[in-house]
Design a protein around this motif. Structure first.
Motif, short mmCIF file in Angstrom:
data_model
loop_
_atom_site.label_atom_id
_atom_site.label_comp_id
_atom_site.label_asym_id
_atom_site.label_seq_id
_atom_site.Cartn_x
_atom_site.Cartn_y
_atom_site.Cartn_z
N LEU A 155 0.83 -1.21 0.00
CA LEU A 155 0.00 0.00 0.00
C LEU A 155 0.87 1.26 0.00
CD1 LEU A 155 -2.89 -0.88 2.49
CD2 LEU A 155 -3.08 -0.47 0.03
N VAL A 156 1.93 1.25 0.80
CA VAL A 156 2.84 2.40 0.82
C VAL A 156 3.45 2.62 -0.56
CG1 VAL A 156 5.05 3.24 1.73
CG2 VAL A 156 3.38 2.22 3.28
N ALA A 157 3.94 1.55 -1.18
CA ALA A 157 4.51 1.68 -2.52
C ALA A 157 3.46 2.11 -3.53
CB ALA A 157 5.13 0.34 -2.94
N GLY A 158 2.26 1.56 -3.41
CA GLY A 158 1.17 1.90 -4.32
C GLY A 158 0.77 3.36 -4.22
N ARG A 159 0.73 3.89 -3.01
CA ARG A 159 0.37 5.30 -2.84
C ARG A 159 1.42 6.22 -3.45
NH1 ARG A 159 -1.38 4.03 3.30
NH2 ARG A 159 -3.58 3.53 2.92
N ILE B 274 4.23 0.04 -11.98
CA ILE B 274 4.52 -1.37 -11.72
C ILE B 274 5.27 -1.51 -10.41
CG2 ILE B 274 5.61 -3.47 -12.64
CD1 ILE B 274 5.72 -1.91 -15.39
N ILE B 275 4.90 -2.51 -9.61
CA ILE B 275 5.64 -2.87 -8.40
C ILE B 275 6.19 -4.28 -8.56
CG2 ILE B 275 5.53 -3.29 -5.91
CD1 ILE B 275 3.16 -1.37 -5.78
N PHE B 276 7.50 -4.42 -8.42
CA PHE B 276 8.13 -5.72 -8.29
C PHE B 276 8.45 -5.92 -6.81
CE2 PHE B 276 8.66 -5.51 -12.78
CZ PHE B 276 8.92 -6.81 -13.22
N CYS B 277 8.13 -7.08 -6.28
CA CYS B 277 8.38 -7.34 -4.87
C CYS B 277 9.19 -8.62 -4.70
CB CYS B 277 7.07 -7.45 -4.10
SG CYS B 277 7.30 -7.77 -2.33
N LEU B 278 10.33 -8.51 -4.01
CA LEU B 278 11.16 -9.67 -3.66
C LEU B 278 10.88 -10.04 -2.21
CD1 LEU B 278 14.68 -8.66 -5.08
CD2 LEU B 278 12.84 -9.89 -6.23
N THR B 279 10.50 -11.29 -1.96
CA THR B 279 10.23 -11.72 -0.59
C THR B 279 10.60 -13.18 -0.41
OG1 THR B 279 8.52 -11.88 1.14
CG2 THR B 279 7.82 -12.31 -1.13
N ASP B 280 10.99 -13.53 0.82
CA ASP B 280 11.35 -14.92 1.09
C ASP B 280 10.44 -15.58 2.12
OD1 ASP B 280 12.17 -13.79 3.51
OD2 ASP B 280 13.93 -15.08 3.65
N GLY B 281 9.31 -14.92 2.43
CA GLY B 281 8.43 -15.49 3.45
C GLY B 281 6.99 -15.07 3.28
N LYS B 282 6.12 -15.72 4.02
CA LYS B 282 4.71 -15.36 4.00
C LYS B 282 4.51 -14.02 4.70
CE LYS B 282 3.11 -20.16 4.13
NZ LYS B 282 2.35 -21.18 4.90
N PRO B 283 3.47 -13.27 4.31
CA PRO B 283 3.15 -12.05 5.04
C PRO B 283 2.95 -12.37 6.52
CG PRO B 283 1.84 -12.22 3.04
CD PRO B 283 2.54 -13.53 3.20
N TYR B 284 3.64 -11.64 7.40
CA TYR B 284 3.60 -12.01 8.82
C TYR B 284 3.91 -10.80 9.68
CZ TYR B 284 4.55 -14.64 13.11
OH TYR B 284 4.49 -15.13 14.40
N ILE B 285 3.07 -10.58 10.71
CA ILE B 285 3.36 -9.56 11.71
C ILE B 285 3.23 -10.09 13.13
CG2 ILE B 285 2.85 -7.54 10.29
CD1 ILE B 285 0.05 -7.50 11.56
N SER B 286 2.38 -11.11 13.33
CA SER B 286 2.27 -11.74 14.65
C SER B 286 1.48 -13.02 14.51
CB SER B 286 1.59 -10.81 15.66
OG SER B 286 0.23 -10.64 15.35
N ARG B 287 1.71 -13.96 15.42
CA ARG B 287 1.05 -15.26 15.32
C ARG B 287 -0.48 -15.15 15.39
NH1 ARG B 287 3.49 -19.92 15.55
NH2 ARG B 287 5.32 -18.97 16.48
N LEU C 224 -4.69 -3.01 -5.69
CA LEU C 224 -3.73 -2.27 -6.50
C LEU C 224 -3.95 -2.53 -7.98
CD1 LEU C 224 -0.49 -2.79 -4.38
CD2 LEU C 224 -1.76 -0.66 -4.65
N GLU C 225 -4.18 -3.79 -8.33
CA GLU C 225 -4.41 -4.14 -9.74
C GLU C 225 -5.68 -3.46 -10.28
OE1 GLU C 225 -2.99 -6.82 -11.93
OE2 GLU C 225 -1.12 -6.71 -10.79
N ARG C 226 -6.71 -3.40 -9.45
CA ARG C 226 -7.95 -2.72 -9.87
C ARG C 226 -7.71 -1.24 -10.12
NH1 ARG C 226 -10.34 -5.90 -5.75
NH2 ARG C 226 -10.39 -4.10 -4.36
N CYS C 227 -6.74 -0.67 -9.41
CA CYS C 227 -6.41 0.74 -9.56
C CYS C 227 -5.42 0.98 -10.70
CB CYS C 227 -5.82 1.29 -8.26
SG CYS C 227 -7.01 1.35 -6.89
N GLY C 228 -5.04 -0.08 -11.40
CA GLY C 228 -4.15 0.06 -12.54
C GLY C 228 -2.68 -0.05 -12.22
N ILE C 229 -2.34 -0.47 -11.00
CA ILE C 229 -0.94 -0.66 -10.63
C ILE C 229 -0.61 -2.15 -10.74
CG2 ILE C 229 0.76 -0.49 -8.76
CD1 ILE C 229 -0.83 1.92 -7.71
N GLU C 230 0.31 -2.48 -11.63
CA GLU C 230 0.67 -3.88 -11.85
C GLU C 230 1.60 -4.36 -10.72
OE1 GLU C 230 1.97 -4.49 -16.02
OE2 GLU C 230 1.38 -2.38 -16.26
#
Length: 209
Positions: free
Chosen positions: A107-111, A122-135, A152-158
């Protein structure tokens, strides 16, 4: 184009290769005269915020079950207005931090992209894990990331996800690829970038040459 880089703790052994990939990515876009930025994302450990809330009278058990107390951390390694050469030294400052707040960071990148005048974003995202903030919020965090990508895709951001030995990206989004051999990360990322840019004719399609 934004390159969003996961800087969670599990990335600590992958940062050298990640830096190299980010450098090649940004340099290539600069050579093509395509405006780009590189943004790292994670959280801090939240201990100071957690301690402050307890001092204010919050129950520790309630905090663990209800609230996320780890502040988001976003690090700009290359802003849109700087050239690759000016920003390159900053890439060495990439360091592993804490969690993986993927949805919030997208969302920050999209804004940031949404207010720009370019017609394609376009947003390219490199990640090595599942989305996680707390159990306790694990499933909610995962669902939020998936819904954010759709929004984001609906707003036209790939959005393009690159999973570093992490298959969850294929469930999160149809435009995704898993890199199981990390030595192939730079090649895979650049191949994905080429495919995306070919759709707008920015780079030629070698198959039609």
């Amino acid at each position: 184009v934004t390159l969003l880089v996961d800087l969670s703790y599990s990335m600590r052994d992958k940062l050298v290769l990640t830096r190299q990939t980010a450098l090649v990515f940004a340099e290539s876009l600069d050579l093509l005269n395509i405006t780009n930025n590189v943004l790292g994302f994670s959280t801090d450990d939240g201990k100071r915020v957690h301690a402050h809330l307890i001092q204010q009278g919050f129950d520790p058990g309630e905090l663990e079950q209800t609230f996320r107390t780890m502040p988001l951390v976003h690090t700009v390694f290359k802003p849109f207005h700087e050239s690759f050469r000016t920003a390159a030294c900053r890439f060495m400052e990439m360091s592993a931090q804490s969690m993986t707040p993927l949805g919030e960071s997208l969302l920050v990148a999209g804004r940031q992209l949404a207010v720009r005048r370019e017609t394609r974003k376009i947003i390219f995202c490199l990640t090595d894990g599942k989305p996680y903030i707390s159990r306790p919020l694990q499933q909610a965090t995962y669902t939020h990331a998936k819904e954010t990508i759709a929004r984001l895709e609906r707003c036209g951001i790939e959005v393009v996800l690159i999973g570093m030995k992490e298959p969850c990206v294929t469930d999160l989004h149809r435009r995704s690829v898993v890199v199981n051999d990390l030595a192939e990360l730079p090649t895979t990322v650049m191949r994905q970038l080429q495919q995306v840019l070919q759709r707008s004719g920015v780079v030629p399609d070698r198959r039609s040459a």
